[in-house]
Scaffold this motif. Sequence first.
Motif, PDB file in Angstrom:
ATOM      1  N   ASP A  11      11.280 -27.758  19.650  1.00  0.00           N
ATOM      2  CA  ASP A  11      12.581 -27.495  19.322  1.00  0.00           C
ATOM      3  C   ASP A  11      12.744 -27.299  17.941  1.00  0.00           C
ATOM      4  N   VAL A  12      12.638 -26.238  17.302  1.00  0.00           N
ATOM      5  CA  VAL A  12      12.619 -25.964  15.847  1.00  0.00           C
ATOM      6  C   VAL A  12      14.025 -26.279  15.198  1.00  0.00           C
ATOM      7  N   PRO A  13      15.174 -25.886  16.065  1.00  0.00           N
ATOM      8  CA  PRO A  13      16.393 -26.198  15.352  1.00  0.00           C
ATOM      9  C   PRO A  13      16.611 -27.696  15.463  1.00  0.00           C
ATOM     10  N   GLY A  14      16.063 -28.169  16.795  1.00  0.00           N
ATOM     11  CA  GLY A  14      16.453 -29.594  16.675  1.00  0.00           C
ATOM     12  C   GLY A  14      15.684 -30.472  15.443  1.00  0.00           C
ATOM     13  N   ILE A  15      14.305 -30.060  15.473  1.00  0.00           N
ATOM     14  CA  ILE A  15      13.467 -30.717  14.199  1.00  0.00           C
ATOM     15  C   ILE A  15      14.288 -30.497  13.130  1.00  0.00           C
ATOM     16  N   ILE A  16      14.808 -29.250  12.618  1.00  0.00           N
ATOM     17  CA  ILE A  16      15.189 -29.358  11.419  1.00  0.00           C
ATOM     18  C   ILE A  16      16.574 -29.975  11.258  1.00  0.00           C
ATOM     19  N   SER A  44      12.766 -38.312  -4.957  1.00  0.00           N
ATOM     20  CA  SER A  44      12.691 -39.240  -3.599  1.00  0.00           C
ATOM     21  C   SER A  44      13.510 -38.464  -2.362  1.00  0.00           C
ATOM     22  N   SER A  45      14.393 -37.622  -2.693  1.00  0.00           N
ATOM     23  CA  SER A  45      14.970 -36.881  -1.504  1.00  0.00           C
ATOM     24  C   SER A  45      13.893 -35.866  -0.947  1.00  0.00           C
ATOM     25  N   ALA A  46      13.359 -35.376  -1.879  1.00  0.00           N
ATOM     26  CA  ALA A  46      12.162 -34.494  -1.145  1.00  0.00           C
ATOM     27  C   ALA A  46      11.398 -35.120  -0.423  1.00  0.00           C
ATOM     28  N   LEU A  47      10.896 -36.203  -0.979  1.00  0.00           N
ATOM     29  CA  LEU A  47       9.856 -37.047  -0.323  1.00  0.00           C
ATOM     30  C   LEU A  47      10.251 -37.614   1.287  1.00  0.00           C
ATOM     31  N   LEU A  48      11.360 -38.062   1.196  1.00  0.00           N
ATOM     32  CA  LEU A  48      12.026 -38.588   2.333  1.00  0.00           C
ATOM     33  C   LEU A  48      12.237 -37.549   3.275  1.00  0.00           C
ATOM     34  N   LEU A  49      12.690 -36.231   2.978  1.00  0.00           N
ATOM     35  CA  LEU A  49      12.874 -35.013   4.018  1.00  0.00           C
ATOM     36  C   LEU A  49      11.506 -34.515   4.445  1.00  0.00           C
ATOM     37  N   VAL A  50      10.371 -34.621   3.589  1.00  0.00           N
ATOM     38  CA  VAL A  50       9.192 -34.227   4.257  1.00  0.00           C
ATOM     39  C   VAL A  50       8.825 -35.413   5.052  1.00  0.00           C
ATOM     40  N   ALA A  51       8.848 -36.332   4.826  1.00  0.00           N
ATOM     41  CA  ALA A  51       8.357 -37.427   5.530  1.00  0.00           C
ATOM     42  C   ALA A  51       9.242 -37.356   6.940  1.00  0.00           C
ATOM     43  N   ALA A  52      10.479 -37.388   7.004  1.00  0.00           N
ATOM     44  CA  ALA A  52      11.099 -36.905   8.116  1.00  0.00           C
ATOM     45  C   ALA A  52      10.830 -35.833   8.929  1.00  0.00           C
ATOM     46  N   GLY A  53      10.497 -34.707   8.275  1.00  0.00           N
ATOM     47  CA  GLY A  53      10.084 -33.565   8.946  1.00  0.00           C
ATOM     48  C   GLY A  53       8.691 -33.908   9.525  1.00  0.00           C
ATOM     49  N   LEU A  57       8.073 -33.348  13.557  1.00  0.00           N
ATOM     50  CA  LEU A  57       7.016 -32.545  14.168  1.00  0.00           C
ATOM     51  C   LEU A  57       6.166 -33.164  15.154  1.00  0.00           C
ATOM     52  N   ALA A  58       5.793 -34.518  14.668  1.00  0.00           N
ATOM     53  CA  ALA A  58       4.891 -35.313  15.341  1.00  0.00           C
ATOM     54  C   ALA A  58       5.314 -35.608  16.823  1.00  0.00           C
ATOM     55  N   ALA A  59       6.682 -35.966  16.774  1.00  0.00           N
ATOM     56  CA  ALA A  59       7.419 -36.324  17.988  1.00  0.00           C
ATOM     57  C   ALA A  59       7.703 -35.193  18.730  1.00  0.00           C
ATOM     58  N   SER A  60       7.747 -34.073  18.438  1.00  0.00           N
ATOM     59  CA  SER A  60       7.982 -32.828  19.140  1.00  0.00           C
ATOM     60  C   SER A  60       6.821 -32.393  19.870  1.00  0.00           C
ATOM     61  N   HIS A  61       5.641 -32.854  19.838  1.00  0.00           N
ATOM     62  CA  HIS A  61       4.533 -32.221  20.485  1.00  0.00           C
ATOM     63  C   HIS A  61       4.451 -33.052  21.724  1.00  0.00           C
TER      64      HIS A  61
END
Length: 63
Positions: A11-16, A44-53, A57-61
């Motif tokens: 669910d791409v919109p849900g992931i975003i 820090s914001s960029a790293l946190l957003l990448v980690a959350a993404g 993604l891992a949870a969406s599989h």
Amino acid sequence: MSREHKKAKPDVPGIIGGTVLAGAATIWMLTDNGVLQPDDLGVSSALLLVAAGVLGLAASHRS
């Protein structure tokens, strides 16, 4: 009779949306508690957003 199971699509919109909300909540909590200073938010914001993404993604599989 056998039915072919279609592979679930992420669910791409849900992931975003989840990534943005999780990242924003984490940044807010860290700055509110004095862990992060407003001057340090750029990287820090960029790293946190990448980690959350990545977590999203891992949870969406699903199998």
